[in-house]
Design a protein around this motif. Structure first.
Motif, PDB file in Angstrom:
ATOM      1  N   SER A  10      48.167  45.141  37.815  1.00 34.11           N
ATOM      2  CA  SER A  10      47.520  46.135  39.217  1.00 34.11           C
ATOM      3  C   SER A  10      47.571  45.551  40.512  1.00 34.11           C
ATOM      4  CB  SER A  10      46.202  46.578  38.687  1.00 34.11           C
ATOM      5  OG  SER A  10      46.190  47.623  37.683  1.00 34.11           O
ATOM      6  N   LEU A  11      46.961  43.970  40.447  1.00 37.39           N
ATOM      7  CA  LEU A  11      46.745  43.620  41.600  1.00 37.39           C
ATOM      8  C   LEU A  11      48.051  43.305  42.386  1.00 37.39           C
ATOM      9  CD1 LEU A  11      43.969  43.658  40.564  1.00 37.39           C
ATOM     10  CD2 LEU A  11      43.500  41.350  42.016  1.00 37.39           C
ATOM     11  N   ALA A  15      47.037  48.104  42.850  1.00 36.54           N
ATOM     12  CA  ALA A  15      45.785  47.691  43.656  1.00 36.54           C
ATOM     13  C   ALA A  15      46.130  46.384  44.541  1.00 36.54           C
ATOM     14  CB  ALA A  15      44.855  47.140  42.575  1.00 36.54           C
ATOM     15  N   TYR A  18      43.292  44.934  46.501  1.00 41.15           N
ATOM     16  CA  TYR A  18      42.648  44.314  45.817  1.00 41.15           C
ATOM     17  C   TYR A  18      42.867  42.587  45.520  1.00 41.15           C
ATOM     18  CZ  TYR A  18      38.672  43.817  42.246  1.00 41.15           C
ATOM     19  OH  TYR A  18      37.391  43.585  41.543  1.00 41.15           O
ATOM     20  N   CYS A  77      40.471  42.718  37.907  1.00 43.10           N
ATOM     21  CA  CYS A  77      40.585  43.979  37.582  1.00 43.10           C
ATOM     22  C   CYS A  77      39.681  44.198  36.102  1.00 43.10           C
ATOM     23  CB  CYS A  77      42.103  44.415  36.762  1.00 43.10           C
ATOM     24  SG  CYS A  77      42.308  45.626  35.930  1.00 43.10           S
ATOM     25  N   CYS A  80      41.503  44.201  32.578  1.00 45.75           N
ATOM     26  CA  CYS A  80      41.855  42.925  32.079  1.00 45.75           C
ATOM     27  C   CYS A  80      40.564  42.252  32.001  1.00 45.75           C
ATOM     28  CB  CYS A  80      42.453  42.080  33.485  1.00 45.75           C
ATOM     29  SG  CYS A  80      43.944  43.038  33.986  1.00 45.75           S
ATOM     30  N   TYR A  81      39.514  42.260  32.601  1.00 45.41           N
ATOM     31  CA  TYR A  81      38.348  41.262  32.160  1.00 45.41           C
ATOM     32  C   TYR A  81      37.832  41.864  31.125  1.00 45.41           C
ATOM     33  CZ  TYR A  81      33.426  40.521  32.636  1.00 45.41           C
ATOM     34  OH  TYR A  81      32.017  40.192  32.440  1.00 45.41           O
ATOM     35  N   SER A 117      34.064  38.126  36.178  1.00 40.83           N
ATOM     36  CA  SER A 117      34.394  39.260  37.042  1.00 40.83           C
ATOM     37  C   SER A 117      34.290  38.840  38.412  1.00 40.83           C
ATOM     38  CB  SER A 117      33.672  40.545  36.738  1.00 40.83           C
ATOM     39  OG  SER A 117      32.189  40.348  37.021  1.00 40.83           O
ATOM     40  N   CYS A 225      37.171  48.241  40.425  1.00 43.36           N
ATOM     41  CA  CYS A 225      38.243  48.261  39.218  1.00 43.36           C
ATOM     42  C   CYS A 225      39.470  49.162  39.811  1.00 43.36           C
ATOM     43  CB  CYS A 225      37.581  49.067  38.171  1.00 43.36           C
ATOM     44  SG  CYS A 225      38.667  49.851  36.993  1.00 43.36           S
ATOM     45  N   PRO A 226      40.747  48.573  39.505  1.00 42.85           N
ATOM     46  CA  PRO A 226      41.594  49.251  40.018  1.00 42.85           C
ATOM     47  C   PRO A 226      41.946  50.812  39.364  1.00 42.85           C
ATOM     48  CG  PRO A 226      42.391  47.126  39.325  1.00 42.85           C
ATOM     49  CD  PRO A 226      41.130  47.421  38.933  1.00 42.85           C
ATOM     50  N   TYR A 253      37.219  48.467  47.646  1.00 38.12           N
ATOM     51  CA  TYR A 253      37.022  47.429  46.804  1.00 38.12           C
ATOM     52  C   TYR A 253      35.960  46.657  47.262  1.00 38.12           C
ATOM     53  CZ  TYR A 253      41.316  48.475  44.236  1.00 38.12           C
ATOM     54  OH  TYR A 253      42.432  49.147  43.382  1.00 38.12           O
TER      55      TYR A 253
END
Lengths: 397, 189
Positions: A10-11, A15, A18, A77, A80-81, A117, A225-226, A253
């Motif tokens: 995502s990043l 995202a 983010y 994310c 993922c976390y 996180s 969170c994305p 974010y």
């Protein structure tokens, strides 16, 4: 501090802000982030919905790569976390699973490192440390901090904040000078992929969150969170259309706000890429803060002159007498309710109510102080309660 | 579903299957005393055919086919509210996950759209090592015959640099293929 950095898909994609802002926050707070070399996708929901071993092996490859370097992992994310924490947990608790995962990824991995996180990370670096770095206060902002599901649940895996009423993001946003609201949906699910797979269900969930933000009086949402961002920001327009209701609530974010408050231009961290226009709310904050300060400045001298006038009897004494009379009436009619404004403990409220019911002098005295100085009134109330309790103790002996 | 379902004692096969599911989920369904706290807090129970509490009850009664065929298990968003709040410590979210996987293994999927989305997602991970959003959405729309779904969002995403028309590829793509193959193999044991 040096951390392994796992941006996740995502990043690098939806995202991108983010990612940009996380890297900026690291720079600002003096943290070295080392991106995990040749990292792979964590498998996300599709993984754990399909195959348990695969859903643990995909994160494990990344975690094992970081473990080799002896580094903890920053995974901004939330999805993922969550997958990383689940993998750590499985490897630590189940030797059989650990062996199978190691076989699948063809690497040794014993979960000796930890995934953290973004919220945990910033908090660990110190809220006071962060406060000291703020150059462009976000005063004037009224934010709803939205944690969603996976940052705080399951708490047996995450454990850094309360799963029902988390506070870490609120603390961070307040340190930047903003105000945060109490609201009911801070850990409700945004529906995640349901907005794509079952829009009739997902859309309703997004609508309810936006509605609650509005009802709580917040003017923007903060997320870490994305997927929450995608649902609340990108799909806000679709939801507005479907429910024929305008929201126009900017979503940020948490890292974007940290960077901006510490001096970054909103464009540097990509805030202009949001779907709901989010730059102008930030640009409007200094004017709002100035208005608030003027308001506060006005309120202060007014309070001062009131007190000064109170010293020498003037027209004001009539007002105070009126107030005393009103309180006195209340104390006669419903003493419990009135004194509960001073004392919280139910038993003490009853004791105090008894005292003033039976003693007019004390009743008048309490009404007089209540009309003029609440703090003093609390002290008087407490003194009356202590006196009465001593009296009762003596008579019972 | 038939109007009347006959409930009898669990067969040996049913018992074995439930035990297997419980082991995979890491939870014990007989701990559940049907208080309903999971379902009161569930943010998607409004759209479910069986609430989470009822899904567990189906399993307790040995109605495994009904549980596996429930649409609910595909509506569950795995937000973990149920597991977090259960006063008996039943990991309902993990059980839902396990039921989805069992339904897949048996080719008995009540909501094909979610399953197809997952398949599209994992295919890109297997191939490239990263998820590839544009590819997933395209494949998903084609396979579910919703050709223009979210089409209005595609271009703005690309314009903002939030989606690439090309996949991101990792170097260890052969490792990915191996991980997928070995996970399948180890799962069969």
């Amino acid at each position: 501090m040096k951390l392994a950095y796992y941006p996740g898909c995502s990043l690098d994609g939806s995202a991108v802000e983010y990612g940009l802002s996380t890297e900026r926050v690291a720079r600002i707070l003096g943290v070295e982030l080392k991106e995990i070399d040749d990292w792979n996708c964590c498998g996300a929901t599709a993984g754990h919905n399909t195959d348990k071993l695969l859903s643990l092996a995909l994160p494990a490859r990344n975690l094992a790569l970081a473990e080799k370097e002896g580094l903890d992992v920053l995974a901004p994310c939330a999805a993922c976390y969550n997958r990383f924490k689940a993998t750590e947990h499985a490897v630590r608790e189940d030797a059989g699973l650990k062996a199978r995962i190691e076989y699948i990824i063809d690497m040794s991995y014993s979960a000796s490192n930890n995934t953290i996180s973004v919220l945990e990370w910033i908090k660990r670096l110190g809220i006071d440390n962060l406060k000291a770095k703020v150059t462009n206060s976000l005063k004037g902002m009224k934010a709803a901090c939205y944690y969603g599901c996976l940052l705080v649940r399951p708490s047996s895996h995450t454990g850094f904040d309360d799963p029902e009423n988390p506070q870490s993001m609120d603390e961070i946003i307040k340190a930047l000078g903003a105000e945060t609201v109490d609201w009911a949906y801070k850990t409700e699910c945004c529906g995640a992929a349901l907005a794509t797979s079952r829009p009739e269900i997902g859309g309703k969930m997004i609508y309810e969150i936006l509605q609650n933000v509005k009802e709580a009086g917040a003017e923007c949402i903060v997320t870490a969170c994305p997927l929450c961002m995608m649902n609340l920001d990108m799909r806000q327009g679709q939801v507005e259309k479907r429910f024929s209701q305008g929201f126009n609530i900017p979503v940020y974010y948490v890292t974007e706000l940290v960077a901006v408050a510490c001096g970054d231009d909103p464009k540097t961290v990509g805030i202009h890429k949001h779907f709901v226009e989010a730059v102008s709310y930030l640009k409007g904050l200094p004017a709002k803060a100035k208005a608030m300060e003027e308001e506060e400045a006005k309120a202060k001298p007014a309070a001062k002159t009131k007190r000064a006038e109170g010293e020498k009897p003037s027209d004001n004494s009539e007002d105070i007498q009126k107030k005393i009379d009103a309180i006195l009436k209340g104390l006669e009619k419903n003493p419990e309710k009135v004194v509960s404004k001073l004392i919280e403990d139910g038993e003490k409220v009853n004791i105090l109510a008894d005292v003033i019911k039976n003693d007019e002098k004390k009743r008048v005295k309490l009404a007089e102080v209540m009309a003029q100085d609440k703090e003093k009134a609390i002290k008087v109330a407490e003194a009356l309660i202590v006196g009465e309790m001593k009296k009762r103790e003596k008579s019972s002996n | 579903m038939e109007a009347v379902t006959r409930i009898g004692p669990l067969t040996e096969d049913d018992r074995r299957l439930i035990e297997k599911l419980e082991k995979e989920a890491g939870t014990d369904i007989n701990l559940c005393y049907q208080c309903g706290k999971c379902s009161a807090g569930c943010p998607v129970s409004f759209a479910m055919d069986y609430t989470p509490r009822q899904v567990i009850r189906l399993l307790q009664l040995g109605l495994i086919d009904e549980a596996l065929g429930a649409e609910s298990i595909w509506i569950c968003a795995t937000c973990e509210t149920c597991s977090e709040r259960c006063p008996r410590g039943v990991d309902i979210a993990s059980l839902m996950d396990t039921l989805r996987r069992e339904a897949l293994r048996r080719g008995k999927v009540a909501d094909k759209k979610v399953a197809l989305f997952n398949k599209a997602f994992l295919n890109t991970v297997k191939k490239y090592g990263r998820s590839y959003e544009a590819g997933i959405l395209l494949y998903h729309n084609l396979s579910t015959r919703q050709f223009f779904k979210d089409a209005e969002l595609g271009l703005p995403m690309m314009k903002r640099g939030k989606a690439s028309p090309f996949p991101e590829k990792i170097k260890g793509r052969d490792e990915m293929a191996k991980i997928f193959a070995r996970a399948l193999e180890a799962g069969r044991e």
